[in-house]
Scaffold this motif. Structure first.
Motif, mmCIF file in Angstrom:
data_model
loop_
_atom_site.group_PDB
_atom_site.id
_atom_site.type_symbol
_atom_site.label_atom_id
_atom_site.label_comp_id
_atom_site.label_asym_id
_atom_site.label_seq_id
_atom_site.Cartn_x
_atom_site.Cartn_y
_atom_site.Cartn_z
ATOM 1 N N LYS A 24 -48.864 -22.744 13.357
ATOM 2 C CA LYS A 24 -47.291 -23.095 13.808
ATOM 3 C C LYS A 24 -46.780 -22.463 12.452
ATOM 4 O O LYS A 24 -45.584 -22.230 12.317
ATOM 5 C CB LYS A 24 -46.882 -24.608 14.016
ATOM 6 N N ARG A 25 -47.100 -23.126 11.051
ATOM 7 C CA ARG A 25 -46.492 -22.633 10.071
ATOM 8 C C ARG A 25 -46.488 -21.100 9.696
ATOM 9 O O ARG A 25 -45.417 -20.622 9.560
ATOM 10 C CB ARG A 25 -47.473 -23.227 8.746
ATOM 11 N N GLN A 77 -46.409 -19.027 12.210
ATOM 12 C CA GLN A 77 -45.712 -18.498 13.231
ATOM 13 C C GLN A 77 -44.235 -18.412 12.597
ATOM 14 O O GLN A 77 -43.420 -17.445 12.730
ATOM 15 C CB GLN A 77 -45.856 -19.364 14.447
ATOM 16 N N TRP A 78 -43.729 -19.616 11.937
ATOM 17 C CA TRP A 78 -42.694 -19.651 11.517
ATOM 18 C C TRP A 78 -42.076 -18.721 10.320
ATOM 19 O O TRP A 78 -41.117 -17.916 10.389
ATOM 20 C CB TRP A 78 -42.152 -21.208 11.055
ATOM 21 N N LEU A 119 -41.722 -15.278 11.807
ATOM 22 C CA LEU A 119 -40.589 -15.074 12.438
ATOM 23 C C LEU A 119 -39.474 -14.895 11.424
ATOM 24 O O LEU A 119 -38.525 -13.926 11.707
ATOM 25 C CB LEU A 119 -40.437 -16.347 13.428
ATOM 26 N N ALA A 120 -39.452 -15.599 10.451
ATOM 27 C CA ALA A 120 -38.601 -15.431 9.241
ATOM 28 C C ALA A 120 -38.690 -14.187 8.536
ATOM 29 O O ALA A 120 -37.615 -13.550 8.379
ATOM 30 C CB ALA A 120 -38.803 -16.450 8.261
#
Lengths: 290, 273
Positions: free
Chosen positions: B188-189, B191-192, B195-196
């Motif tokens: 999840k980390r 993935q963020w 995205l950023a």
């Protein structure tokens, strides 16, 4: 009955090796104890068998067909583990219904009876349950699915003594009613010692023991007596551990005893499973030859 | 093969999510302005007609298709827990996506011709083009402005435009599936973080584009390719783009995107909540 075989299964995370060539053939209609210390690779192994994660090398086959993405094989297995793969918003009775749809069958009568006996609220949402009740509903699912291989990874996590007792009794009842293979991975060895038929012990990613409980215990001996006599008697045997108490010495031996004459001052006792496990998997001392 | 129960599970979930998402869209785009008008005491001047646009349903539906089918973990976790392999999951998900794409176009179509056009257009025509009460060009959808008069037969053009919309939705959905399947391989980390990074690169590209610093040749080449893919090569006016070329390009893109999504879906691993 389907035959499940693990051949040279390896799992690496970067440079770290978690499983290093595990080969086991799971027999039909047998209750297994899968034992190992923390980090030995038990959960990783179960996750690989049930296709949740891929192996780095090796294979898991059912009737000689690889289980990877093989629905026919995967539908014959159910893994109950601490890892929560159900949506926290799902209600327990919805999980029962969805499981029935996916597996094409579910013992709703047993599920309802067990929910009542365990005091489980089937209308509660999965995410709102305590650790103990989360284990309970997963155990109920595991006992009610029509699969041939049921893997239970730390099944009694968070359960009080009464619930654990109820679970073990129910497990034996359902096993008698519909035999299938159970593989129980747990640290509570004493509690499962009387129900498991076969034993698989994993140490640092490799199989240390794979045999029946009866055979394993028949090869486990406690040699007790004065230090010098015990040392002389056990010389050349597979000593897996020892303890001293004043002038007395206790040595734990795994394997056949030689035909040496036993001194009157030395006694041989059997070893219980937990003690055997502790001595076999103790990190201190030499590697034991099995 | 557990295709049937897997398909049924994913389809039920999709219907529920799409229904809820559509209700939210309607609430945000109509209910909320009405509520604000009610609170501010301007309900008398509130007009449903003013709130509606041709893309009122199709654009949100496109976004929902993209986002919903980009998500994997919840369904995959549940299915792998219940003895369903990655191949069956991907197949069932693709089948459900196909049905939801068609359903989305049906909903858009019903909205356009059952709600929007009768309310907004008042059946006025100017030079054969539908216009609203203010005389502005009102195509039934953006794509109708490209393909609306390709054959000259109103019914046939309507069908062809709808088919292009379906292929467009399918491409968007397949793109979501592909991006989702790649993203699902990361924590999840991460993935963020990805995205950023994509966001920053996108902003940078927009700035470059705005300032005209992007090599003109590349941009022109890209635009030419887009025009060709949309069936507009050599076409001099709107409404006459070739829908068959657009459909063919769309189908090829969709197939490639689906193939990539399958490749990465087969690498999915279970991640606990």
């Amino acid at each position: 009955m389907n035959e499940l075989k693990l051949t040279e299964v390896k799992k690496h995370y970067g440079n770290k090796s978690v499983l290093d060539g595990v080969t086991v053939q799971l027999q039909p209609n047998t209750i297994y104890g899968l034992l190992g210390r923390n980090g030995a690779g038990k959960s990783t192994l179960l996750n690989i068998v049930t296709n949740r994660i891929p192996a780095t090398a090796g294979s898991v086959t059912m009737n000689d067909r690889d289980v990877t993405n093989n629905d026919e094989a995967l539908q014959q297995m159910y893994l109950m583990s601490e890892a929560n793969l159900y949506n926290p918003r799902l209600r327990v009775n919805e999980i029962f219904k969805e499981t029935a749809r996916m597996y094409g069958g579910f013992n709703f009568g047993l599920a309802s009876r067990l929910a009542h006996e365990f005091g489980l609220n089937v209308n509660a949402r999965n995410g709102k349950l305590s650790t103990g009740y989360r284990s309970i509903y997963k155990l109920i699912v595991a006992l009610c699915v029509p699969a041939d291989y049921i893997f239970l990874d730390e099944p009694t996590l968070g359960l009080d003594a009464n619930h654990r007792d109820l679970f073990y009794r129910t497990l034996m009842d359902t096993y008698a009613e519909r035999p299938r293979t159970f593989v129980i991975a747990t640290h509570l060895i004493e509690e499962i010692a009387h129900i498991i038929e076969r034993l698989v012990i994993i140490k640092t990613g490799s199989v240390l023991v794979d045999s029946s409980v009866e055979e394993t215990l028949a090869q486990s001996h406690v040699i007790l007596g004065p230090q010098a006599e015990v040392a002389a008697y056990t010389a050349g045997l597979n000593v897996i551990g020892e303890e001293s108490l004043g002038q007395l010495k206790v040595r734990y031996v795994y394997g056949a005893l030689d035909d040496k004459i036993l001194p009157d001052t030395v006694r041989i006792d059997g070893m219980d499973l937990q003690k055997l496990f502790i001595e076999l998997t103790n990190e201190e001392g030499d590697e034991h030859v099995i | 093969m557990s295709f049937k129960p897997t398909f049924a599970y994913l389809f039920r979930k999709s219907l529920k999510t799409f229904g809820l998402a559509l209700l939210w869209v309607i609430f945000v785009l109509i209910g909320l302005p009405a509520l604000i008008a009610l609170i501010s005491g301007t309900l008398g001047s509130f007009s449903l007609e003013d709130e509606l646009s041709a893309q009122f349903i199709s654009v949100p539906l496109g976004c929902i298709l993209f986002i919903y089918f980009a998500m994997n973990q919840e369904s995959f976790n549940f299915l792998i827990q219940n003895g369903v392999g990655r191949r069956t999951y991907w197949l069932a998900k693709s089948a459900v996506a196909g049905i939801m794409v068609i359903l989305s176009e049906v909903i858009s179509f019903v909205y356009l011709y059952g709600v929007y056009m009768p309310l907004k257009v008042h059946q006025q025509f100017f030079n054969g083009v539908r216009v609203d009460v203010n005389g502005n060009d009102v195509a039934s959808s953006l794509l109708a402005m490209l393909y609306g008069k390709f054959t000259g037969n109103a019914v046939l053009d309507l069908i062809l435009t709808s088919l292009v919309v379906i292929v467009g939705f399918a491409m968007l959905t397949a793109l979501g599936m592909m991006i989702g399947s790649i993203m699902s391989l990361f924590s999840k980390r991460n993935q963020w973080l990805i995205l950023a990074a994509i966001g920053i690169i996108a902003i940078f590209l927009i700035i470059m584009l705005g300032s005209g610093n992007l090599p003109a040749m590349h941009l022109a080449g890209f635009m030419k390719f887009v025009e060709f893919a949309l069936g507009g090569a050599g076409v001099k006016s709107m409404y006459h783009f070739n829908p068959f070329i657009a459909m063919l390009s769309g189908i090829i893109f969709t197939a490639v995107l689906l193939y990539i999504s399958k490749f990465f879906t087969l690498k999915l691993t279970a991640k606990a909540y």
